[in-house]
Each structure stands twice: as structure tokens, then as C-alpha cells.
Scaffold this active site. Structure first.
Site, PDB file in Angstrom:
ATOM      1  N   HIS A 150       0.796  -1.239   0.000  1.00  0.00           N
ATOM      2  CA  HIS A 150       0.000   0.000   0.000  1.00  0.00           C
ATOM      3  C   HIS A 150       0.822   1.279   0.000  1.00  0.00           C
ATOM      4  O   HIS A 150       0.245   2.366  -0.008  1.00  0.00           O
ATOM      5  CB  HIS A 150      -0.994  -0.014   1.165  1.00  0.00           C
ATOM      6  CG  HIS A 150      -0.350   0.010   2.525  1.00  0.00           C
ATOM      7  ND1 HIS A 150      -1.002   0.488   3.641  1.00  0.00           N
ATOM      8  CD2 HIS A 150       0.868  -0.392   2.956  1.00  0.00           C
ATOM      9  CE1 HIS A 150      -0.225   0.371   4.703  1.00  0.00           C
ATOM     10  NE2 HIS A 150       0.911  -0.163   4.314  1.00  0.00           N
ATOM     11  N   HIS A 151       2.164   1.180   0.018  1.00  0.00           N
ATOM     12  CA  HIS A 151       2.983   2.394  -0.084  1.00  0.00           C
ATOM     13  C   HIS A 151       3.394   2.694  -1.522  1.00  0.00           C
ATOM     14  O   HIS A 151       3.997   3.740  -1.774  1.00  0.00           O
ATOM     15  CB  HIS A 151       4.243   2.263   0.778  1.00  0.00           C
ATOM     16  CG  HIS A 151       3.966   2.106   2.234  1.00  0.00           C
ATOM     17  ND1 HIS A 151       3.167   2.978   2.929  1.00  0.00           N
ATOM     18  CD2 HIS A 151       4.376   1.163   3.128  1.00  0.00           C
ATOM     19  CE1 HIS A 151       3.088   2.584   4.194  1.00  0.00           C
ATOM     20  NE2 HIS A 151       3.805   1.490   4.325  1.00  0.00           N
ATOM     21  N   CYS A 152       3.098   1.795  -2.447  1.00  0.00           N
ATOM     22  CA  CYS A 152       3.511   1.998  -3.838  1.00  0.00           C
ATOM     23  C   CYS A 152       2.386   2.645  -4.629  1.00  0.00           C
ATOM     24  O   CYS A 152       1.232   2.213  -4.572  1.00  0.00           O
ATOM     25  CB  CYS A 152       3.895   0.669  -4.471  1.00  0.00           C
ATOM     26  SG  CYS A 152       4.629   0.864  -6.117  1.00  0.00           S
TER      27      CYS A 152
END
Length: 364
Positions: A150-152
């Protein structure tokens, strides 16, 4: 949008395959696990946790190798549905991958080894999330035992996240499956999900709820503007407060907008003692949290896709497995009952190229 993004309907994909009804909508591949001369141990992430989850589920006789769905690697064309070509080209530099995965020695390795030993597992997990998206619509629920990066976002990785699997799964559904035009992301990892937030910043079709420790990475103020329901937690938040807030806001989010699919980012880095999460949730609290999400989705007949995301302790795999077993015991992830409440298994596809003729039917 960058001009180097591929048109979603312009390529054939091996990821939208028909799966026999005898298969549970649980997606996994042994290729998920990252092992390479011990370098994976330089990150606190347990890079073999996904295989351990499967091992525990086999021990409990919930699954076998024959009744789960084997994930396929996302191809470059699949990834270009969201990612820019410029970003994917950057991943051909080992120092970029070392920065994203937070494993510094990778920068010293030839990129073909980095691709094979680190990025291929992550691409296979990404393919698994896309596959599980369609399975969720088919069956009413699906679990990718990996994924949750979910950080990309489309043009930037970070925090061990090299591919935007959540964004990809939703965009595949929007463009390829009839009747899917609204999605809700409920992100319960300890960290803010800034990647999908940046990707869906101006997309009114996607409702994002995010519950996270306000003091830790990434602290992305710009991305927070995309969150429709933001719940910021303090250091050391414990079960009672946490579960009360989760249940109240899950109900509020799903009452505010009823989506066609719910993507649940079920990070277990909220566990007490996690070196990066900073919260204090018990194993029983995590199991209860997952139960709250699946009950809320089942009551409303909303297909739910769960990805496992962060979780940085050795006992994390056992907790994920115990939670899936609990969901099964409660009938919330029962294959027969889920299928009967979901849409017909032959989901109408808007793009004739969604299914490759060479792989129209998959075995488990």
C-alpha cells in the site's frame, strides 16, 4: 495521467482466468517467498511468512495444494495498467530496488538476480491480488495470502512496496468486469496507505478509510487528502479502543457508500511488540478485527478481497492463519455459502481480451 500508461483493454492477461468451483478463493504461490543468501533477513519483514501461513492452514486441514488458486506473475503489460514505463524502468537499477525494499546490500547485486529473487516474488504477489479481485466478485470473498503493497503508487515505490497491487486490482475490475464501478478500500495496516491514496486522489469511484499510527512512516500529508474516513491512532493503542473505533468506522464507511467491492488491507503490524507499527493489539484483537470486516461485508452482500500486507514478527503467520480459520469456523469464508450469495461465477467481462485463450480455465 502520464501518456506512457497503457490502455487497460489493449492487452491480453493471464490473470483473469476462470477458476473451478472446487477451488477455494484463496490465492498463493510458493514463488511469494523471498530467500536469497540471507539478505532478506536484513529487513524486519519476515520474507517467508506467506508460506508459513499456508503451512499452518494445511496442518489444520483447511486447505490442500489442490483446492487453492495458484497465483501467476503479473507481466509488464499487466503492471502498465497503473505504473508508468519510466517507473518500471527504474526497477532495472539495483540501487532503486534496494531503497524501496530497505535492503541496502541489494545495490551491490546484478539486477538480473534482484529481478529473479526479489522482484519476481513481489510481481507474483501482485498478480495474486489482481486474480483475487475477480475471485471476490465471483465468490463473494477472496484472500490473497500475500500482497497489500500500500505504499507503492503508479510512479513511486517505498516501504518494501515495489508494485501497486491494490490500485491494479481495482482498476482491472473497473475496466474489465461489468457492474463494478465503486470500490472501498479499508486499510487497517499500522501505516498510512499513501500509495493507493495518491493513485485515487481525484477518483470519486473509490472511497478510502485508513486507520493508522499517526506518528510513523510515511506521514504523507498530501496523500491524506484522499482519505474519506481517517482514523489516526496514538502510540500503544490497545484492543478495546482499537476495536471500538474499527467497528464504528467500518459501519459508518459502508453505510455512507455501498461499494461493488471492498478491498481490505489486513496488515498485522498492529500486533503488540511489532518493531515498526508502534501499536499494542493482541493476537485475539487481530482475529476479532478481521471478523468485524468480514461480517460487515457479508451482511451487506459486498464482495470482499483481503490482502495480508505488513506484519513484522515471526508469530505473525500463525495469527493470520488462526484468523482465516476463525472466519471459516464462523461460515464467513465458506466456499459453498459464499458462492451462493455472490454473483454468478461466470462474471461478465467487458473486454474480450481479459482471458487468454491459452488459459481460459485454470486448475487450482
Amino acid at each position: 495521467m502520464s501518456s506512457d500508461l497503457i490502455n487497460l483493454g489493449s492487452h491480453r492477461t493471464q490473470l483473469y482466468i476462470e477458476v473451478p468451483s472446487t477451488c477455494l478463493p484463496i490465492v498463493y504461490s510458493p514463488e511469494y517467498n523471498i530467500t536469497f543468501m540471507g539478505l532478506e533477513k536484513m529487513h524486519p519483514f519476515d520474507a517467508g511468512k506467506w508460506g508459513k501461513v499456508i503451512g499452518f492452514l494445511k496442518e489444520e486441514q483447511l486447505i490442500t495444494d489442490d483446492n487453492i488458486v495458484e497465483a501467476r506473475e503479473a507481466t509488464e503489460d499487466d503492471l502498465l495498467v497503473v505504473h508508468t514505463r519510466r517507473y518500471l524502468n527504474k526497477l532495472k537499477w539495483s540501487f532503486v530496488v534496494a531503497t524501496i525494499t530497505e535492503i541496502p546490500p541489494l545495490l551491490l547485486l546484478p539486477n538480473f538476480l534482484v529481478q529473479r529473487r526479489v522482484l519476481r516474488p513481489l510481481r507474483t504477489q501482485t498478480g495474486g491480488t489482481i486474480m483475487a479481485g475477480k475471485l471476490a466478485i465471483d465468490r463473494g470473498w477472496a484472500i490473497n495470502v500475500g500482497g497489500g503493497f500500500h505504499h507503492c503508487s503508479s510512479d513511486k515505490g517505498g516501504g518494501f512496496c515495489a508494485y501497486a497491487d491494490i490500485t491494479l486490482a481495482i482498476k482491472f475490475l473497473f475496466e474489465r468486469v461489468e457492474g463494478v464501478s465503486k470500490a472501498t478500500i479499508i486499510d487497517l495496516d499500522a501505516h498510512q496507505g499513501n500509495g493507493h491514496e495518491r493513485d485515487f486522489m481525484d477518483d470519486k469511484r473509490v472511497y478510502i478509510m485508513d486507520v493508522y499510527n499517526r506518528y510513523i512512516y510515511p506521514g504523507d500529508g498530501f496523500a491524506k487528502r484522499a482519505i474519506k474516513r481517517k482514523v489516526e491512532l496514538d502510540w500503544g493503542t490497545e484492543d478495546q479502543e482499537y476495536l471500538q473505533k474499527v467497528e464504528m468506522h467500518v459501519e459508518g464507511a459502508l453505510n455512507e457508500v455501498k461499494p461493488d467491492v471492498l478491498v481490505y488491507n489486513a496488515g498485522t503490524d498492529i500486533l503488540d511488540g511489532d518493531p515498526l507499527g508502534g501499536l499494542a493489539i493482541s493476537p485475539q484483537g487481530i482475529i476479532k478485527r478481521d471478523e468485524i470486516l468480514f461480517k460487515a461485508a457479508r451482511r451487506r452482500k459486498i464482495p470482499i478481497l483481503m490482502v495480508t500486507s505488513g506484519g513484522y514478527q515471526k508469530r505473525t503467520a500463525r495469527i493470520i492463519a488462526d484468523s482465516i480459520i476463525n472466519l471459516h469456523n464462523l461460515g464467513l469464508v465458506d466456499c459453498d455459502s459464499a458462492a451462493s450469495e455472490a454473483r454468478p461465477s461466470q462474471v461478465p467481462l467487458m473486454m474480450s481480451k481479459s482471458i487468454s485463450s491459452a488459459a481460459a480455465l485454470s486448475s487450482c
